[in-house]
Design an enzyme around this catalytic site. Structure first.
Site, PDB file in Angstrom:
ATOM      1  CE  LYS A 270     -29.725  51.740 -46.835  1.00 35.96           C
ATOM      2  NZ  LYS A 270     -30.768  51.936 -47.859  1.00 35.96           N
TER       3      LYS A 270
ATOM      4  CG  HIS B 294     -40.968  61.481 -13.014  1.00 37.48           C
ATOM      5  ND1 HIS B 294     -41.110  61.750 -11.666  1.00 37.48           N
ATOM      6  CD2 HIS B 294     -42.180  61.707 -13.568  1.00 37.48           C
ATOM      7  CE1 HIS B 294     -42.360  62.102 -11.412  1.00 37.48           C
ATOM      8  NE2 HIS B 294     -43.029  62.089 -12.555  1.00 37.48           N
TER       9      HIS B 294
ATOM     10  CD  GLU C 237     -34.789  58.890 -44.356  1.00 37.92           C
ATOM     11  OE1 GLU C 237     -34.049  57.973 -43.971  1.00 37.92           O
ATOM     12  OE2 GLU C 237     -35.938  58.692 -44.796  1.00 37.92           O
TER      13      GLU C 237
END
Length: 553
Positions: free
Chosen positions: A541, A426, A405
């Site tokens: 948003k 793995h 961010e």
């Protein structure tokens, strides 16, 4: 009665003795103290007498006081330019009867023995965070960064760079609200004494730091009496419905964390859990069970707190969410978890002193930032945060937000990812070893785990593991790490950085949090990016609000 000096006082004393571990100082009020070698300078100190000599007057800061004899733990390096002007009282040397002068080996030894604990702590502080850059493969010319790094360090300290309104975290370990910290400790005790569960409602920086700290310090299967549950970080109907069902008939308190009080995920969760609490215990009793961390003066949540009378803590205006773990945002839930937030602040303070140093050849925090910048400009696009402890996985999540961010803007920045080894060896291990060369690894390591276990003997030995009997899992984990680094560096040509602490406790974690925040600021400024805004977050948003039918969108 002569006034005794207190913690954080800045005073003048006289150097009355020097040993290889530090300088002894006497004061006009009769107190004596030690400047440990680690507190002489932010640079490496080989010879103390290069800095102070017997008879010198010195300005020092009081870091701590030994209760029994009022011995002082002192620092030269903790003074900044402003504090150097804030001298409490000059030392008057024509009153020798008021000064205890150390002039014999007996005096030195007596004080040294009383200060052994401080000396050991100082050594611990000096080595609080260790860095290993020997496997970065590339030969980086750090000196070529010296001028720019010094400029940026000045920008950080003078709060003159982009986003300077959000640089309050840089000095927070010194400037934090002491009264609020004590109130947090008191309220945390109340929560621990009266509830079985604390529900933390927050998203992003409003919960990641707290969860990272609580997981790292308590482990994932803690037997602590207070359970911590997180809400407000997701819209998931399954997760939220299950949590709500789990909370029925439980005795729980709430810590809601939001600067504005209108963050959608957090606000929905808080509305749901507050409604459940009020139905279970009534509105009056619920008021005693809700603790809010929000803006000091304004916002929807602050208005609600004023109306309902909730206990409130402050998210300072000059500290953004992802840099807020050392404020009440992180510290209150961490304290509720039974952890020592004063030690966390102390660790952050020592890191603040240590890494406020523009000599990058002696500042591993800035060296780490420079390595990141170098890799970004030399065909690396991913930094993979690696842990070998599942309890540290949320430190990686916190780091992903901090760097992602802060730096992911204007088409720039490294993509932060994370893995937990040996589990992910793995799965992603194959790509890291043999895939495209787009990444480097940063390992966050704890040298000594708080718990350990040995491999037992088995008579049949069908699994062929008797060669490991009696060996601890920490030993095996260490060898797995060493083998992985060797494979990735030598065969895979994947650069590796190791950042480690001796043990995972509140002190070291506080230092680690500050280390990464300071490194992130340097790294982002090296990219000419504002580290403290997040314009891209707002786009989703707006689209979401439009699709939900919110007025004005």
């Amino acid at each position: 009665m002569t006034e005794l000096y207190k913690e954080n006082d800045i005073v003048i004393g006289k150097v009355t003795g020097i040993q290889n571990y530090g300088a002894f100082v006497s004061f006009e009020n009769g107190q004596i103290g030690l400047i440990h070698i680690s507190e002489i300078s932010a640079k490496f100190v080989k010879n103390i007498e290069d800095y102070v000599k017997v008879g010198d007057q010195v300005r020092v800061k009081v870091l701590g006081i030994e209760d029994k004899n009022n011995y002082l733990k002192l620092s030269l390096k903790a003074l900044n330019d402003r504090e150097r002007q804030k001298i409490k009282k000059p030392l008057i040397f024509n009153k020798p009867k008021r000064v205890r002068v150390l002039n014999s080996e007996h005096d030195f030894e007596k004080l040294r023995l009383n200060l052994d604990n401080w000396i050991n702590k100082s050594l611990e502080e000096q080595n609080m965070i260790k860095t290993d850059f020997t496997n970065i493969i590339e030969n980086i010319n750090f000196e070529s960064y010296c001028y720019r790094a010094k400029q940026i360090n000045d920008m950080i300290n003078n709060k003159s760079g982009a986003g300077n309104d959000f640089l309050g975290w840089t000095t927070w370990p010194k400037d934090y609200d002491k009264e609020e910290l004590e109130r947090m400790v008191k309220c945390a005790k109340y929560v621990r004494d009266n509830y079985d569960i604390l529900v933390v409602c927050g998203i992003g920086g409003s919960y990641l730091g707290a969860k990272a700290a609580i997981d790292a310090l308590r482990g994932l299967y803690s037997d602590d009496k207070l359970e911590i549950i997180y809400l407000g970080q997701t819209f998931s109907p399954l997760y939220i419905a299950q949590v709500m069902n789990y909370l029925k008939e439980k005795k729980f308190a709430i810590n809601v964390i939001s600067k504005s009080g209108t963050t959608t995920e957090t606000s929905i969760a808080f509305r749901l859990v507050k409604d459940l609490l009020e139905k279970q215990v009534g509105k009056d009793e619920a008021r005693k069970s809700i603790f809010a961390t929000t803006d000091k003066e304004r916002g929807a949540l602050k208005t609600l707190c004023n109306t309902e009378g909730y206990e409130t803590f402050v998210l300072p205006d000059d500290i953004g969410g992802r840099y807020s773990v050392l404020t009440a945002v992180g510290l209150f839930p961490i304290a509720c978890a039974g952890l020592d937030i004063k030690e966390m602040i102390r660790g952050a303070y020592d890191a603040m002193i240590k890494y406020d140093n523009d000599d990058i050849m002696n500042n591993d925090c800035y060296k780490y930032a420079i390595i990141r910048d170098y890799f970004y400009h030399h065909n690396k696009s991913v930094e993979l945060f690696v842990t070998y402890e599942p309890s540290l996985s949320h430190i990686s999540e916190w780091l992903k937000q901090l760097f992602g961010e802060s730096e992911g803007k204007e088409g720039k920045g490294l993509l932060p990812g994370s893995v937990t080894f040996s589990t992910d060896l793995h799965s992603l291990g194959q790509f890291i070893q043999d895939g495209s060369h787009i990444l480097f690894e940063t390992i966050v390591k704890v040298e000594n785990p708080s718990l350990d276990i040995e491999v037992p003997h088995d008579d049949a030995d069908l699994d062929g593991l008797n060669y490991l009997e009696g060996k601890t899992l920490s030993f095996i984990n260490e060898k797995a790490m060493q083998g992985t680094i060797k494979a990735h560096v030598e065969d895979g040509k994947v650069p590796n950085i190791v950042i480690s602490v001796d043990k995972m406790d509140a002190y070291h974690l506080g230092g680690l949090f500050y280390f990464f925040m300071r490194a992130c600021a340097m790294s982002a400024y090296l990219l000419d990016i504002n580290p403290f805004n997040q314009p891209g977050v707002e786009i989703y948003k707006r689209n979401m609000f439009h699709l939900l039918g919110k007025k004005g969108y």
